[in-house]
Design a protein around this motif. Structure first.
Motif, mmCIF file in Angstrom:
data_model
loop_
_atom_site.group_PDB
_atom_site.id
_atom_site.type_symbol
_atom_site.label_atom_id
_atom_site.label_comp_id
_atom_site.label_asym_id
_atom_site.label_seq_id
_atom_site.Cartn_x
_atom_site.Cartn_y
_atom_site.Cartn_z
ATOM 1 N N HIS A 126 -11.957 -7.509 15.196
ATOM 2 C CA HIS A 126 -12.661 -6.086 14.409
ATOM 3 C C HIS A 126 -13.285 -6.712 13.281
ATOM 4 C CE1 HIS A 126 -9.714 -2.762 16.319
ATOM 5 N NE2 HIS A 126 -10.685 -3.325 17.113
ATOM 6 N N GLY A 127 -13.470 -7.961 13.084
ATOM 7 C CA GLY A 127 -14.462 -8.409 12.176
ATOM 8 C C GLY A 127 -13.960 -8.599 10.593
ATOM 9 N N VAL A 128 -14.899 -8.021 9.701
ATOM 10 C CA VAL A 128 -14.397 -8.103 8.129
ATOM 11 C C VAL A 128 -14.455 -6.694 7.831
ATOM 12 C CG1 VAL A 128 -15.111 -9.286 6.181
ATOM 13 C CG2 VAL A 128 -15.687 -10.536 8.198
ATOM 14 N N GLY A 129 -13.383 -6.742 7.101
ATOM 15 C CA GLY A 129 -13.097 -5.437 6.268
ATOM 16 C C GLY A 129 -13.424 -5.551 4.911
ATOM 17 N N LEU A 130 -13.381 -4.341 4.119
ATOM 18 C CA LEU A 130 -13.278 -4.255 2.703
ATOM 19 C C LEU A 130 -12.305 -3.651 2.187
ATOM 20 C CD1 LEU A 130 -14.510 -4.789 -0.507
ATOM 21 C CD2 LEU A 130 -16.120 -2.697 -0.051
ATOM 22 N N VAL A 131 -11.417 -4.386 1.532
ATOM 23 C CA VAL A 131 -10.288 -3.745 0.538
ATOM 24 C C VAL A 131 -10.518 -3.550 -0.693
ATOM 25 C CG1 VAL A 131 -7.961 -3.871 -0.042
ATOM 26 C CG2 VAL A 131 -8.535 -4.409 2.497
ATOM 27 N N LEU A 132 -10.821 -2.284 -1.115
ATOM 28 C CA LEU A 132 -10.984 -1.845 -2.577
ATOM 29 C C LEU A 132 -9.548 -1.606 -3.090
ATOM 30 C CD1 LEU A 132 -14.004 0.556 -1.983
ATOM 31 C CD2 LEU A 132 -14.181 -1.698 -2.914
ATOM 32 N N GLY A 133 -9.425 -2.655 -3.921
ATOM 33 C CA GLY A 133 -7.963 -2.564 -4.235
ATOM 34 C C GLY A 133 -7.538 -1.482 -5.521
ATOM 35 N N ALA A 134 -6.371 -1.083 -5.487
ATOM 36 C CA ALA A 134 -6.057 -0.159 -6.621
ATOM 37 C C ALA A 134 -5.579 -0.826 -7.945
ATOM 38 C CB ALA A 134 -4.744 0.705 -6.284
ATOM 39 N N GLY A 135 -5.897 -0.398 -9.050
ATOM 40 C CA GLY A 135 -5.466 -0.963 -10.361
ATOM 41 C C GLY A 135 -4.456 -0.602 -11.043
ATOM 42 N N ASN A 136 -3.166 0.000 -10.369
ATOM 43 C CA ASN A 136 -2.057 0.297 -10.740
ATOM 44 C C ASN A 136 -0.873 -0.253 -10.322
ATOM 45 O OD1 ASN A 136 -2.422 1.758 -8.480
ATOM 46 N ND2 ASN A 136 -0.713 3.167 -9.129
ATOM 47 N N ILE A 137 -0.905 -0.558 -9.102
ATOM 48 C CA ILE A 137 0.343 -1.359 -8.558
ATOM 49 C C ILE A 137 0.127 -2.628 -7.795
ATOM 50 C CG2 ILE A 137 2.308 -1.311 -6.782
ATOM 51 C CD1 ILE A 137 2.770 0.469 -9.195
ATOM 52 N N SER A 138 0.507 -3.665 -8.076
ATOM 53 C CA SER A 138 0.082 -4.946 -7.821
ATOM 54 C C SER A 138 0.222 -5.357 -6.408
ATOM 55 C CB SER A 138 0.353 -6.244 -8.781
ATOM 56 O OG SER A 138 1.709 -6.429 -8.715
ATOM 57 N N ALA A 139 1.134 -4.948 -5.716
ATOM 58 C CA ALA A 139 1.563 -5.062 -4.262
ATOM 59 C C ALA A 139 0.414 -4.378 -3.245
ATOM 60 C CB ALA A 139 2.886 -4.345 -3.696
ATOM 61 N N ILE A 140 -0.534 -3.455 -3.725
ATOM 62 C CA ILE A 140 -0.993 -2.494 -3.102
ATOM 63 C C ILE A 140 -2.246 -3.428 -2.118
ATOM 64 C CG2 ILE A 140 -2.858 -0.896 -2.789
ATOM 65 C CD1 ILE A 140 -1.135 0.803 -4.933
ATOM 66 N N ALA A 141 -2.952 -4.308 -2.934
ATOM 67 C CA ALA A 141 -4.243 -4.821 -2.189
ATOM 68 C C ALA A 141 -3.648 -5.683 -1.318
ATOM 69 C CB ALA A 141 -5.264 -5.240 -3.391
ATOM 70 N N PRO A 142 -2.800 -6.585 -1.652
ATOM 71 C CA PRO A 142 -2.474 -7.615 -0.569
ATOM 72 C C PRO A 142 -1.587 -7.105 0.656
ATOM 73 C CG PRO A 142 -1.682 -8.410 -2.919
ATOM 74 C CD PRO A 142 -2.158 -6.975 -3.084
ATOM 75 N N LEU A 143 -0.855 -6.213 0.500
ATOM 76 C CA LEU A 143 -0.313 -5.353 1.538
ATOM 77 C C LEU A 143 -1.248 -4.718 2.458
ATOM 78 C CD1 LEU A 143 3.028 -4.240 0.293
ATOM 79 C CD2 LEU A 143 2.441 -6.004 1.550
ATOM 80 N N ASP A 144 -2.379 -4.077 1.863
ATOM 81 C CA ASP A 144 -3.376 -3.364 2.656
ATOM 82 C C ASP A 144 -4.135 -4.467 3.578
ATOM 83 O OD1 ASP A 144 -2.758 -1.214 1.465
ATOM 84 O OD2 ASP A 144 -4.638 -1.142 -0.177
ATOM 85 N N ALA A 145 -4.352 -5.716 3.073
ATOM 86 C CA ALA A 145 -5.185 -6.782 3.601
ATOM 87 C C ALA A 145 -4.330 -7.099 4.628
ATOM 88 C CB ALA A 145 -5.375 -7.889 2.613
ATOM 89 N N ALA A 146 -3.030 -7.303 4.522
ATOM 90 C CA ALA A 146 -1.946 -7.646 5.752
ATOM 91 C C ALA A 146 -1.998 -6.868 6.696
ATOM 92 C CB ALA A 146 -0.493 -7.808 5.064
ATOM 93 N N TYR A 147 -1.961 -5.496 6.415
ATOM 94 C CA TYR A 147 -1.864 -4.466 7.603
ATOM 95 C C TYR A 147 -3.400 -4.580 8.342
ATOM 96 C CZ TYR A 147 -0.858 -0.478 9.975
ATOM 97 O OH TYR A 147 -0.461 0.622 10.883
ATOM 98 N N GLU A 148 -4.414 -4.586 7.490
ATOM 99 C CA GLU A 148 -5.728 -4.912 8.206
ATOM 100 C C GLU A 148 -5.600 -6.054 9.553
ATOM 101 O OE1 GLU A 148 -8.741 -3.102 7.992
ATOM 102 O OE2 GLU A 148 -7.104 -1.688 7.072
ATOM 103 N N LEU A 149 -5.059 -7.149 8.637
ATOM 104 C CA LEU A 149 -4.959 -8.228 9.618
ATOM 105 C C LEU A 149 -4.115 -8.340 10.807
ATOM 106 C CD1 LEU A 149 -6.108 -11.309 9.842
ATOM 107 C CD2 LEU A 149 -3.994 -12.069 8.548
ATOM 108 N N VAL A 150 -2.879 -7.648 10.864
ATOM 109 C CA VAL A 150 -1.872 -7.846 11.777
ATOM 110 C C VAL A 150 -2.051 -6.594 12.547
ATOM 111 C CG1 VAL A 150 0.437 -7.578 12.311
ATOM 112 C CG2 VAL A 150 -0.126 -8.738 10.317
ATOM 113 N N ALA A 151 -2.350 -5.451 11.834
ATOM 114 C CA ALA A 151 -2.371 -4.281 12.890
ATOM 115 C C ALA A 151 -3.837 -4.097 13.686
ATOM 116 C CB ALA A 151 -2.255 -2.972 12.118
ATOM 117 N N PHE A 152 -4.966 -4.846 12.826
ATOM 118 C CA PHE A 152 -6.459 -4.381 13.368
ATOM 119 C C PHE A 152 -7.068 -5.770 13.707
ATOM 120 C CE2 PHE A 152 -5.268 -0.511 10.881
ATOM 121 C CZ PHE A 152 -5.288 0.136 11.913
#
Length: 576
Positions: A170-196
């Motif tokens: 599924h190629g390359v995606g852009l994760v626009l990270g949130a600026g309030n909770i530091s776990a959000i962006a890394p976990l979003d990227a992890a889900y993109e990788l494993v699930a998609f």
């Protein structure tokens, strides 16, 4: 821990962005050919590097948010590395099951709800869970019509394509990270990788620009494999990447306003595009966008200690992270007929007045608070770090129409007791409050028992992606097996709290919501220092005095789920 600022924080150049996207395209193709065992190994190595950098991570987030030293630092441990590390390990476990020819749901309890929906228990899973989350249960409810057999067959999502040809990526995606909770962006990227099977370029929110070297170190195995890149930059960098031909998917955690600007444009162009049904963004976009989260307090006969504990619970739902949470409770729904109503509201004011004050740190938060005060006038009162607003039938609806993303809590009285009140509150939350990300209930077990099956029916009626029963719905964010995202049904035109889910470490398909339940008042008494005392405070409560030590211990356990690390959590946690 001090924040290292001795690195270049300038936004990434277009040349650097182009190079990053090209490298990620190569990494995505390589990932597509990796077998499940190799993928699991890479995720576990990343789990270890997150744990190894946990102290630097928590320290950088603490500095970025200007968190007062002391207990509040625990929030940065718990909502940063302690939340992130274990989910990488849980994804790896799901891949191990697939590699063995099993479903990621094997071993989990699957049953049906009172409405006939399939539900999957994702907490507790083992003895360690039972000890750590004593009395807590989390279930993922599936969309109507999905059978248990279908759920087991479909679990795994994109991981079932492991080893396929590179063109299946599924190629390359852009994760626009949130600026309030530091776990959000890394976990979003992890889900993109494993699930998609999608590599990600993470663009940090400017509030977290100092965290780039922390993320680079913590996510080093993924970065070295060309599966993740982390970049700094503002709207210009985000705009360049959303229109980049090498990006085929966008995921955003933020506001509906920002989402709509990306999808439809701004000004007259946005209105024109929306009417014509021709979005400016032609790529798929998923999102988590917050909303107005309710805290429903079901009236009952409570002990004085219950009033105090649940007041701390309510205050935590509003003031965690200084009120800058997409899942922060904003609408307190309480019975006008409850004879303990005033005592409970007094207890909330007492807690607000006693906890250490904390100034708003997120951009424009002070303006949001000022707007609430201007809108509600004498109905708004400042108590400690929170603005309390008492709403009546004729009050402006601004507090219901959108989140303040700041320490503002509205109090709304609804009629009824027991089942009647809860019926009214569920209808109010569903129909009057903006968004569907999460909602919480506080209800005594006696009153749940009195309502019988009707209570379960009303939980089923709540249209929220995360529902907490005697626990803040935001805790679902910390549970890897839980799904995290809006209630399904939003569209690009009416995006609400967003489209899609993340986390979901069992890779469950077609989820509807996660329901987390906890004890009304955990551990009625504790034996400490030779005497019986009241129950310890939950580590994530804003009143927890040992939160920093508990958070550090939880981060260590998230990196290595050993008995030794588990047992180290209890001494600070039990001291509250």
């Amino acid at each position: 821990m001090s924040l290292d600022t001795n690195y270049d924080m300038t936004p990434a150049t277009t040349e650097e962005l182009d190079a990053a996207v090209a490298a990620l395209a190569t990494g995505a193709a390589t990932w597509a050919e990796l077998d499940l065992g190799a993928r699991a190994d890479l995720l576990r190595r990343t789990q270890k590097t997150i744990a190894a950098n946990a102290g630097t991570w928590a320290g950088a987030a603490t500095a970025a948010k200007q968190v007062p030293s002391g207990a509040y630092e625990g929030e940065e441990w718990m909502s940063g590395p302690a939340a992130t590390a274990p989910m990488f390990g849980e994804y790896a476990t799901s891949l191990d099951k697939l590699a063995a020819g099993k479903s990621p749901l094997d071993g989990l309890k699957i049953s049906t709800t009172v409405t006939g929906q399939t539900k999957i228990r994702v907490l507790p899973e083992d003895l360690k869970d039972m000890l750590l989350f004593n009395g807590f249960v989390a279930e993922v409810w599936l969309q109507p019509g999905v059978t248990a057999e279908q759920a087991k067959a479909e679990a795994g999502l994109g991981a079932r394509l492991a080893g396929e040809a590179p063109e299946k990526t599924h190629g390359v995606g852009l994760v626009l990270g949130a600026g309030n909770i530091s776990a959000i962006a890394p976990l979003d990227a992890a889900y993109e990788l494993v699930a998609f099977n999608r590599a990600s370029i993470i663009k940090l929110n400017p509030t977290f620009q100092h965290l780039k070297p922390v993320y680079d170190a913590a996510l080093a195995p993924l970065i070295e494999a060309d599966l993740v890149r982390v970049v700094n930059g503002g709207a210009e960098v985000g705009g360049y990447l959303t229109s980049h031909p090498g990006i085929n998917h966008v995921h955003i955690t933020g506001s509906a306003r920002t989402h709509d600007a990306i999808v439809w444009g701004v000004g007259k162009d946005a209105e024109k595009n929306r009417k014509a049904g021709t979005p400016k963004l032609t790529k798929e976009i998923t999102s988590e966008l917050g909303g107005v989260s309710p805290i429903i307090v079901v009236p009952g006969k409570w002990a004085k200690s219950d009033l105090v504990y649940q007041a701390e619970h309510v205050v935590t739902q509003r003031l965690h992270n200084a009120g800058h949470n997409c899942i922060g409770g904003q609408a307190l729904l309480i019975s006008s007929d409850w004879d303990q109503k005033d005592a409970f509201l007094d207890a909330i004011r007492t807690v607000l007045g006693e906890i250490a004050p904390r100034a708003p740190w997120y951009p424009n938060a002070e303006a949001s608070i000022d707007r609430a005060r201007a809108t509600y006038g004498d109905a708004a009162e400042q108590v400690g770090s929170c603005t309390l607003v008492t709403l009546g039938d004729d009050s402006p609806t601004e507090l219901y129409d959108g989140e303040y993303f700041a320490a503002v809590l509205g109090i709304t009285e609804l009629p009824g007791l027991g089942e009647e009140f809860l019926t009214n509150a569920v209808a109010f939350a569903n129909d009057r409050l903006d968004g569907t990300l999460g909602g919480s209930l506080i209800v005594h077990p006696r009153d749940i028992k009195k309502m019988g099956a009707r209570f379960d029916e009303l939980i089923a009626d709540l249209r929220y992606g995360a529902v907490g029963i005697n626990v803040w719905s935001g805790i679902a964010f910390l549970l890897g097996g839980a799904t995290w995202g809006a209630y399904p049904g939003h569209t690009l035109e009416q995006v609400g709290s967003g489209i899609g889910v993340v986390h979901n470490t069992h890779l469950i398909a077609r989820s509807e919501k996660t329901v987390v339940s906890g004890p009304f008042h955990p551990f009625p008494v504790s034996y400490l220092k030779g005497e019986f005392t009241m129950a310890p405070t939950m580590p994530w409560f804003v009143t927890a005095k040992t939160a920093a030590k508990s958070g550090k211990a939880l981060a260590a356990y998230g990196g290595k789920r050993s008995w030794g690390n588990l047992l180290r959590i209890f001494p600070p946690a039990l001291r509250g």
